[in-house]
Design a protein around this motif. Sequence first.
Motif, PDB file in Angstrom:
ATOM      1  N   LEU A  99       0.860  -0.941   0.053  1.00  9.79           N
ATOM      2  CA  LEU A  99       0.098  -0.331  -0.064  1.00  9.79           C
ATOM      3  C   LEU A  99       1.312   1.150  -0.064  1.00  9.79           C
ATOM      4  N   HIS A 100       2.013   1.587   0.381  1.00  7.07           N
ATOM      5  CA  HIS A 100       2.801   2.563   0.418  1.00  7.07           C
ATOM      6  C   HIS A 100       3.092   3.230  -1.041  1.00  7.07           C
ATOM      7  N   GLN A 101       3.712   1.410  -1.686  1.00  8.53           N
ATOM      8  CA  GLN A 101       4.465   2.142  -3.178  1.00  8.53           C
ATOM      9  C   GLN A 101       3.102   2.160  -4.069  1.00  8.53           C
ATOM     10  N   ALA A 102       2.256   1.709  -3.518  1.00  3.68           N
ATOM     11  CA  ALA A 102       0.740   1.610  -4.398  1.00  3.68           C
ATOM     12  C   ALA A 102       0.189   2.997  -4.436  1.00  3.68           C
ATOM     13  N   SER A 103       0.782   3.676  -3.162  1.00  4.52           N
ATOM     14  CA  SER A 103      -0.073   4.853  -2.500  1.00  4.52           C
ATOM     15  C   SER A 103       1.039   5.706  -3.299  1.00  4.52           C
ATOM     16  N   ASN A 104       1.881   6.060  -3.654  1.00  3.54           N
ATOM     17  CA  ASN A 104       3.420   6.704  -4.543  1.00  3.54           C
ATOM     18  C   ASN A 104       3.397   7.417  -3.541  1.00  3.54           C
ATOM     19  N   VAL A 157      -9.514   7.814   6.408  1.00  2.00           N
ATOM     20  CA  VAL A 157      -8.601   8.931   5.453  1.00  2.00           C
ATOM     21  C   VAL A 157      -8.080   6.984   4.409  1.00  2.00           C
ATOM     22  N   ALA A 158      -7.001   6.451   5.510  1.00  2.00           N
ATOM     23  CA  ALA A 158      -6.503   5.262   5.468  1.00  2.00           C
ATOM     24  C   ALA A 158      -6.981   4.377   4.697  1.00  2.00           C
ATOM     25  N   MET A 159      -8.060   3.829   5.209  1.00  3.89           N
ATOM     26  CA  MET A 159      -8.646   2.644   4.977  1.00  3.89           C
ATOM     27  C   MET A 159      -9.484   2.701   3.857  1.00  3.89           C
ATOM     28  N   THR A 160      -9.822   4.239   3.619  1.00  2.39           N
ATOM     29  CA  THR A 160     -10.565   4.573   1.784  1.00  2.39           C
ATOM     30  C   THR A 160      -9.595   4.303   1.291  1.00  2.39           C
ATOM     31  N   ALA A 161      -8.662   4.722   1.583  1.00  4.49           N
ATOM     32  CA  ALA A 161      -7.862   4.780   0.187  1.00  4.49           C
ATOM     33  C   ALA A 161      -6.869   3.283   0.059  1.00  4.49           C
ATOM     34  N   ALA A 162      -6.672   2.671   1.118  1.00  4.59           N
ATOM     35  CA  ALA A 162      -6.352   1.207   0.742  1.00  4.59           C
ATOM     36  C   ALA A 162      -7.729  -0.068   0.073  1.00  4.59           C
ATOM     37  N   SER A 196      -9.429   1.711  -2.505  1.00  4.30           N
ATOM     38  CA  SER A 196      -9.643   1.912  -3.157  1.00  4.30           C
ATOM     39  C   SER A 196      -9.082   1.290  -4.183  1.00  4.30           C
ATOM     40  N   ILE A 197      -6.673   1.227  -3.440  1.00 10.08           N
ATOM     41  CA  ILE A 197      -6.300   0.554  -4.063  1.00 10.08           C
ATOM     42  C   ILE A 197      -5.876  -0.678  -4.515  1.00 10.08           C
ATOM     43  N   ALA A 198      -7.155  -1.419  -3.804  1.00 14.08           N
ATOM     44  CA  ALA A 198      -6.826  -3.027  -3.481  1.00 14.08           C
ATOM     45  C   ALA A 198      -8.502  -3.325  -4.786  1.00 14.08           C
ATOM     46  N   ALA A 204      -1.437  -1.912 -10.433  1.00 13.34           N
ATOM     47  CA  ALA A 204      -0.230  -1.399  -9.277  1.00 13.34           C
ATOM     48  C   ALA A 204       0.897  -2.902  -9.498  1.00 13.34           C
ATOM     49  N   GLN A 205       0.912  -2.729 -10.401  1.00 12.91           N
ATOM     50  CA  GLN A 205       2.045  -4.701 -10.712  1.00 12.91           C
ATOM     51  C   GLN A 205       2.869  -4.545  -9.342  1.00 12.91           C
ATOM     52  N   SER A 206       3.178  -3.569  -9.651  1.00 14.18           N
ATOM     53  CA  SER A 206       4.918  -2.929  -9.946  1.00 14.18           C
ATOM     54  C   SER A 206       5.233  -3.221  -8.295  1.00 14.18           C
ATOM     55  N   ALA A 207       3.753  -2.929  -7.588  1.00 14.10           N
ATOM     56  CA  ALA A 207       3.347  -3.104  -5.990  1.00 14.10           C
ATOM     57  C   ALA A 207       3.248  -4.063  -5.271  1.00 14.10           C
ATOM     58  N   ILE A 208       2.631  -5.351  -6.430  1.00 18.09           N
ATOM     59  CA  ILE A 208       2.673  -6.673  -6.217  1.00 18.09           C
ATOM     60  C   ILE A 208       3.565  -7.884  -6.463  1.00 18.09           C
ATOM     61  N   TYR A 209       3.178  -8.875  -5.024  1.00 17.52           N
ATOM     62  CA  TYR A 209       4.391  -9.500  -4.609  1.00 17.52           C
ATOM     63  C   TYR A 209       3.912 -10.866  -3.991  1.00 17.52           C
TER      64      TYR A 209
END
Length: 305
Positions: free
Chosen positions: A27-32, A48-53, A55-57, A63-68
Motif C-alpha cells: 500500500l505504501h508503494q501503490a499510493s506513491n 482516510v487510510a482505510m478508504t484509500a486502501a 480504492s487501491i485494492a 499497480a503490478q510493480s507493487a504486487i508481491y
Amino acid sequence: MKLASIRIKSSGKQTIAVVLDGVYLDLHQASNGDLPDSMIAFLEQGAVAMTAAWSIAQEGGTAQSAIYDASDVELLAPVPKPGKIMHTSCNFSDHLSELTTWDEPEWQSHNWGDFHFEHPTGFLEAPSSVVPSHAKVKIPHFTKQLDYEIEVGILIGKEAFRVKKEDALDYVAGLTIFNDLSARDIQAREHSNKVILLGKSFDGSCPLGPYLVTMDEVGECDDLKMVLTLNGEQRQSSSTANMVYKVADLVAWWSNTTLQPGDLITTGSPPGVIAGMKNPVYLKPGDRIDCNIEKLGTLTTFIDS
C-alpha cells in the motif's frame, strides 16, 4: 479487507499490504508514499487510510510493480509491536472449570472457585512477546509446562476512552488470531503470589496473525467458530458465541484506560488446553499448532527446542 505487515525479502523493507488472492499489494508503494509503511501509523490515519486502501485494492491490477507473491515476502504479525496488550482472563466458563481441576498446589492456592464475572478481568502482556504466523517459538529454559490457547485478537483502530458498548465496534480496526502460549508452571507460581508476568510474556509467547481482517469483512463477530489443532489433532473447538463477554463488551470495559490505534485486546480461550487434561503432555520441540477462526484464517506456530 485483509491487511498484513510484511517485509520484502529483496530489499528488506518493512511495509503494509492488502492481501489479494494470495498475493500482497504494497500500500505504501501503490499510493506513491501517501499511505504509511507501518500498521500503527496507518491505523492512526483512520477512515482516510482505510478508504484509500480500499480504492487501491479495487484497482489492484493497475499497480503490478507493487504486487508481491507470498514467496517474495516475510509475513510479520499484523501489528508487530502493539502499544499494549490487554489480555482477558477466563472469558469462557468451561475453560475456567477445566482449570480448577489442575492438580498443582500453587495453582489451587489461587482459589479459582471465587473467580467472578462481574466485569472482565485480565492482565497486561509484553508487546515484545509478539511473533507472526509460522514463527518457530523456542521453549523457554525455565518451563516444563508449555501450553496453548486459541483466542480472538481485537485490534483498536482509533483512540477510545470510556466508550459505550453500543459504540464500541466503531473503535475496532479489525480482528486477528492470537495464540496465548503459557508457561503453566511459572504461571501457577505467579498466580500464588497474585501476579502474572513471565508465565505469559516470555519471548514468542504471543503468536499473532496472519492478518488484520477489517470489520466490514468480518461482519457478525459474536458467533465465529474457533478450532485449535495440535499436530493435526483437534484440541479446542468453540465459538465466540460462548464468550461471557463479547467483543463490544471487552472494548467498552478495557477502554476505561485509553486505548490507542494498534493496541490489542484478547478475548480469552475456550476449553481444551493441556493443563486441563487428566494426564497432560505439554508442548515439545517439533509440535505444530494451528489456530483457525472463521473469517480470520489460520495462525500456525511451530515449537522449537
